[in-house]
Scaffold this motif. Structure first.
Motif, short mmCIF file in Angstrom:
data_model
loop_
_atom_site.label_atom_id
_atom_site.label_comp_id
_atom_site.label_asym_id
_atom_site.label_seq_id
_atom_site.Cartn_x
_atom_site.Cartn_y
_atom_site.Cartn_z
N GLU A 192 1.20 -1.67 0.49
CA GLU A 192 -0.11 -0.07 -0.16
C GLU A 192 0.71 1.10 0.42
N MET A 193 1.75 1.32 1.46
CA MET A 193 2.68 2.35 0.91
C MET A 193 3.66 2.67 -0.07
N LEU A 194 4.51 0.95 -0.97
CA LEU A 194 4.22 1.48 -2.76
C LEU A 194 4.05 2.04 -3.41
N ALA A 195 2.54 1.74 -3.61
CA ALA A 195 1.50 2.59 -4.37
C ALA A 195 1.18 3.51 -4.09
N LYS A 196 1.17 4.11 -3.50
CA LYS A 196 1.64 5.78 -2.45
C LYS A 196 2.75 6.56 -3.26
N TYR A 216 -5.37 4.36 -7.84
CA TYR A 216 -3.92 2.89 -7.11
C TYR A 216 -4.70 2.31 -7.09
N SER A 217 -5.63 2.04 -6.74
CA SER A 217 -6.25 0.19 -7.21
C SER A 217 -5.82 -0.05 -8.29
N GLU A 218 -5.15 0.84 -9.00
CA GLU A 218 -4.52 -0.44 -10.38
C GLU A 218 -3.47 -0.77 -10.02
N VAL A 219 -2.39 0.49 -9.83
CA VAL A 219 -1.41 0.43 -9.05
C VAL A 219 -0.95 -0.91 -8.15
N LEU A 220 -2.20 -0.83 -7.00
CA LEU A 220 -1.71 -1.74 -5.91
C LEU A 220 -1.87 -2.81 -6.53
N SER A 221 -2.85 -3.93 -7.74
CA SER A 221 -3.05 -4.79 -8.16
C SER A 221 -1.96 -5.24 -8.85
N GLN A 222 -1.48 -4.61 -9.96
CA GLN A 222 -0.13 -4.95 -10.68
C GLN A 222 1.15 -4.70 -9.66
N LEU A 223 1.20 -4.53 -8.21
CA LEU A 223 2.04 -4.34 -7.37
C LEU A 223 2.72 -5.92 -6.78
#
Length: 288
Positions: A192-196, A216-223
Motif C-alpha cells: 500500500e505504501m509502495l503504491a502511494k 491507486y487501485s490499478e497500481v496496487l493490483s499490479q504490485l
C-alpha cells in the motif's frame, strides 16, 4: 546489449567522510568503473527526520530533537561495533524499489564509510538514460536483463559497497549467486505504501515494472502480482527487515512514523547477528 566495463585502477579515494546527523546525508560518489560512459549519480531522497508538528509545545519539539540526536549517536556506535566483523563485505539491499530502501542505503554507506550505488541507475546510465532503458526493456528484454547481470557482476567483485539492487537481482539464479558475494537484506515495505509512492513519483516505474500510470487501485493490483513473482527471490536474502514489524516494535500506529534511522538500526542489528553467526561458524570449523 554489449557493455564495456572498465574498472579504475583501485578505489583509492576515501569513502564517505560526512558525519552522521539528521540534516546531513552522504552524496553519491562517482562510480569507480564505467559502463559505456562515465557515470555520475544523484542521491536518492534523504532520510526522513523525526516528525515534528509546528503547533506542538517547545518542550515536545525539544524532546524530539534530543531523541533524534540520541539515535544518531546510537547508530554510529552500533555501526562501529559491527564494522570490524563485517570485514569490508558489501551490503545488497533487495526489495521493490522505494525511497525507504534508497534512503536507508545512503545512510548505511555513511555509517560504514562505504560507497553507495543504485544498480538500476547504473543500468539506465549504461543504456543512455532512463528513457533509453525503458525502450530497451520493451524492445529487447533479454539484452536488458543481461545488462542488469553485468552491473551486478561488476559490483559483486568489489568490496565496501552498499548497493540498492533492482528487481532484476532476484529474477534468475545467476544474479542471486552474485548477491552471495556480500550480505543481502530484504527491505520489506507494505504494498500500500509502495503504491502511494509510485503514484507520487513516476521515476519508480522502471524498477517496479509498473508500465501504466493508473489509479491507486490499478497500481496496487499490479504490485501485488509483481510481488508474487519476486517474493521467492527476495526470501533468499540473508535477512529480512519489515517496515511493518519495526513500526510495531516501536509502538507506532502509523507506519509513516518510522524514520530511516529507525529502520537503519534494525538493519544494523541484523548485520551484527549475521556476522556473529559467521564468526562462530568459522571458529567451530577450526581444528583443535
Amino acid at each position: 546489449m554489449e557493455m564495456t566495463t572498465i574498472l579504475h585502477s583501485s578505489l583509492t579515494n576515501p569513502p564517505f567522510t560526512a558525519h552522521l546527523s539528521p540534516s546531513k546525508f552522504p552524496r553519491s560518489f562517482s562510480t569507480p568503473f564505467r559502463l559505456r560512459t562515465s557515470l555520475s549519480f544523484s542521491p536518492s531522497l534523504p532520510p526522513k527526520s523525526f516528525p515534528t508538528n509546528c503547533s506542538v509545545s517547545d518542550d515536545t519539539t525539544s524532546s524530539a530533537n534530543v531523541a533524534s540526536v540520541d539515535l544518531s549517536i546510537a547508530l554510529k556506535k552500533k555501526a562501529t561495533d559491527v564494522s570490524a566483523d563485517l570485514r569490508g563485505n558489501s551490503i545488497f539491499l533487495v526489495g521493490m524499489n522505494n525511497s525507504v530502501k534508497s534512503s536507508l542505503g545512503m545512510l548505511l554507506a555513511d555509517l560504514f564509510r562505504y560507497y553507495y550505488f543504485d544498480s538500476d541507475a547504473l543500468v539506465s546510465e549504461a543504456a543512455g538514460g532512463e528513457s533509453a532503458a525503458i525502450s530497451l526493456k520493451e524492445s529487447d528484454e533479454k539484452g536488458f536483463r543481461e545488462s542488469e547481470t553485468e552491473v551486478l557482476k561488476q559490483l559483486s567483485s568489489m568490496g565496501r559497497l552498499v548497493v540498492c539492487a533492482g528487481d532484476g537481482a532476484v529474477q534468475n539464479s545467476t544474479n542471486l549467486a552474485l548477491l552471495r558475494h556480500g550480505i543481502s537484506i530484504w527491505i520489506d515495505v507494505p504494498l500500500e505504501m509502495l503504491a502511494k509512492g509510485i503514484i507520487g513519483n513516476k521515476s519508480l516505474l522502471l524498477s517496479s515494472e509498473i508500465t501504466i500510470s493508473g489509479s491507486y487501485s490499478e497500481v496496487l493490483s499490479q504490485l501485488m502480482a509483481l510481488y508474487e513473482d519476486m517474493r521467492r527471490g527476495y526470501a533468499t536474502a540473508d535477512a529480512t527487515v519489515s517496515l511493518q514489524k519495526v513500526a510495531y516494535q516501536l509502538g507506532y500506529e502509523d507506519m509513516d512514523a518510522v524514520t530511516t534511522e529507525d529502520i537503519t538500526m534494525e538493519v544494523l542489528k541484523e548485520i551484527e547477528r549475521l556476522t556473529r553467526v559467521k564468526k562462530m561458524m568459522e571458529a567451530a570449523a577450526r581444528p583443535f
